[in-house]
Design a protein around this motif. Structure first.
Motif, PDB file in Angstrom:
ATOM      1  N   ASN A  41      88.604  39.620 102.398  1.00 26.00           N
ATOM      2  CA  ASN A  41      90.025  39.970 102.506  1.00 26.00           C
ATOM      3  C   ASN A  41      90.945  38.876 101.985  1.00 26.00           C
ATOM      4  OD1 ASN A  41      92.476  41.174 103.385  1.00 26.00           O
ATOM      5  ND2 ASN A  41      92.394  39.936 105.235  1.00 26.00           N
ATOM      6  N   VAL A  47      94.278  40.310 108.227  1.00 23.14           N
ATOM      7  CA  VAL A  47      93.473  39.356 109.000  1.00 23.14           C
ATOM      8  C   VAL A  47      93.626  39.595 110.503  1.00 23.14           C
ATOM      9  CG1 VAL A  47      93.667  37.592 107.206  1.00 23.14           C
ATOM     10  CG2 VAL A  47      95.275  37.557 109.139  1.00 23.14           C
ATOM     11  N   ARG A  57      93.529  48.458 106.918  1.00 29.68           N
ATOM     12  CA  ARG A  57      92.260  47.752 106.895  1.00 29.68           C
ATOM     13  C   ARG A  57      91.128  48.747 106.658  1.00 29.68           C
ATOM     14  NH1 ARG A  57      92.217  44.980 112.408  1.00 29.68           N
ATOM     15  NH2 ARG A  57      90.033  45.594 112.341  1.00 29.68           N
ATOM     16  N   LEU A  70      86.565  38.348 106.845  1.00 27.17           N
ATOM     17  CA  LEU A  70      87.964  37.945 107.073  1.00 27.17           C
ATOM     18  C   LEU A  70      88.905  39.130 107.278  1.00 27.17           C
ATOM     19  CD1 LEU A  70      88.380  34.919 104.594  1.00 27.17           C
ATOM     20  CD2 LEU A  70      87.337  35.003 106.873  1.00 27.17           C
ATOM     21  N   TYR A  80      98.899  31.977 111.559  1.00 29.01           N
ATOM     22  CA  TYR A  80      97.945  32.056 110.457  1.00 29.01           C
ATOM     23  C   TYR A  80      98.717  31.883 109.158  1.00 29.01           C
ATOM     24  CZ  TYR A  80      93.627  33.433 108.050  1.00 29.01           C
ATOM     25  OH  TYR A  80      92.483  33.434 107.283  1.00 29.01           O
ATOM     26  N   TRP A  85      93.674  30.550 105.668  1.00 23.81           N
ATOM     27  CA  TRP A  85      92.842  31.455 104.874  1.00 23.81           C
ATOM     28  C   TRP A  85      91.985  30.687 103.884  1.00 23.81           C
ATOM     29  CZ3 TRP A  85      92.585  32.619  99.595  1.00 23.81           C
ATOM     30  CH2 TRP A  85      91.793  33.727  99.275  1.00 23.81           C
TER      31      TRP A  85
END
Length: 292
Positions: A41, A47, A57, A70, A80, A85
């Motif tokens: 991802n 995420v 997703r 991920l 995040y 990432w």
């Protein structure tokens, strides 16, 4: 139907970027099924564990077809960033051939061009920035940003402007200066097979509208209801496109149809920003049609 290139090298990483709703995930899965590999991802919203339907997703059935990494692994109340990432994707580059797919252009830029090692923003600086942007909008932040940084950032993107302000406020050094000291990239573009899914505006707008209706049918409103008790618009997970509108509906601030219309417009605006980024930053990527 997805256009599936026949000439991909099964041993080299694949990068797939494109606007929301353009069929990127289907393409990634099709490549993995045909040539092998792990779908990774590169979408900032996918995420988070608390939004599956609304962020499109991959479904459990799709995840069962080929390995995925991920996706949905970060709690909804966690911070995040692109730095997080990049640290998580690094070990995946040395294993099974990665097929990295998503719509967050900054992730791909950091991966293929490098990421400046900027210190984390202190909570009090972020709170100050949030208050300034809330009370005075983007204009309240622009005046404190150095000229070189201003020449590089998208001034119409509030989060990009706020990020630049926070970096300057917290470090005393402009974002542009940090970027100029960027270390080498983890995956230079020439070592990968970069694919850019292109979609016409009218085709994409129609697909966005139909996809949001499908999300509602699949439980997006119920997903929003589960997020309502702990809703905090300042959280990164709350930036999922359509989330603020569905939360507003659940709070009685707009009708379901008004929320649907507003979320669809927000998604179209996001897709427009994505296409602008891709045109400016991904000229070396191989263009692919969204459908055959």
């Amino acid at each position: 139907m997805v256009f599936l290139p026949s000439d991909l090298d099964p041993d080299r990483p694949v990068l797939i970027a494109g606007p929301t709703a353009s069929g990127k995930s289907a393409l990634a899965i099709a490549i993995a099924e045909r040539d092998g590999g792990v779908v990774v991802n590169a979408d900032a919203s996918q995420v988070f564990a608390n939004w599956r339907v609304l962020t499109a997703r991959p479904s459990a059935a799709e995840e069962a077809r080929v390995p995925h990494r991920l996706f949905g692994h970060v709690p909804g109340d966690a911070a995040y960033s692109v730095g997080h990432w990049l640290r998580e994707v690094a070990p995946l580059l040395g294993g099974a051939r990665p097929i990295i797919v998503g719509g967050t252009g900054l992730y791909f830029t950091a991966l293929t061009e490098g990421l400046a090692e900027i210190p984390e923003t202190p909570a009090e600086v972020r709170a100050e920035a949030d208050a300034l942007r809330r009370d005075g909008g983007v204009d309240a932040l622009l005046g404190a940003i150095d000229a070189e940084t201003l020449s590089r950032i998208d001034r119409q993107n509030p989060m990009r402007v706020q990020r630049a302000w926070e970096v300057q406020r917290a470090t005393g050094r402009g974002l542009a200066a940090w970027q100029d000291a960027t270390p080498p990239p983890l995956l230079p573009l020439e070592r990968a097979q970069p694919l850019l899914v292109e979609a016409g505006k009218d085709w994409l707008n129609d697909r966005i509208a139909r996809r949001f209706d499908a999300m509602l049918a699949e439980g997006a409103l119920e997903e929003a209801r589960a997020n309502l008790p702990g809703w905090d618009p300042a959280l990164p997970s709350s930036r999922a496109i359509g989330a603020p509108e569905l939360i507003a509906h659940l709070r009685g601030e707009m009708t379901r149809e008004e929320a649907r219309a507003a979320a669809t417009i927000a998604t179209r605006q996001y897709a427009k920003r994505q296409r602008t980024w891709f045109r400016a930053r991904m000229k070396a990527w191989r263009p692919l049609p969204a459908v055959t």
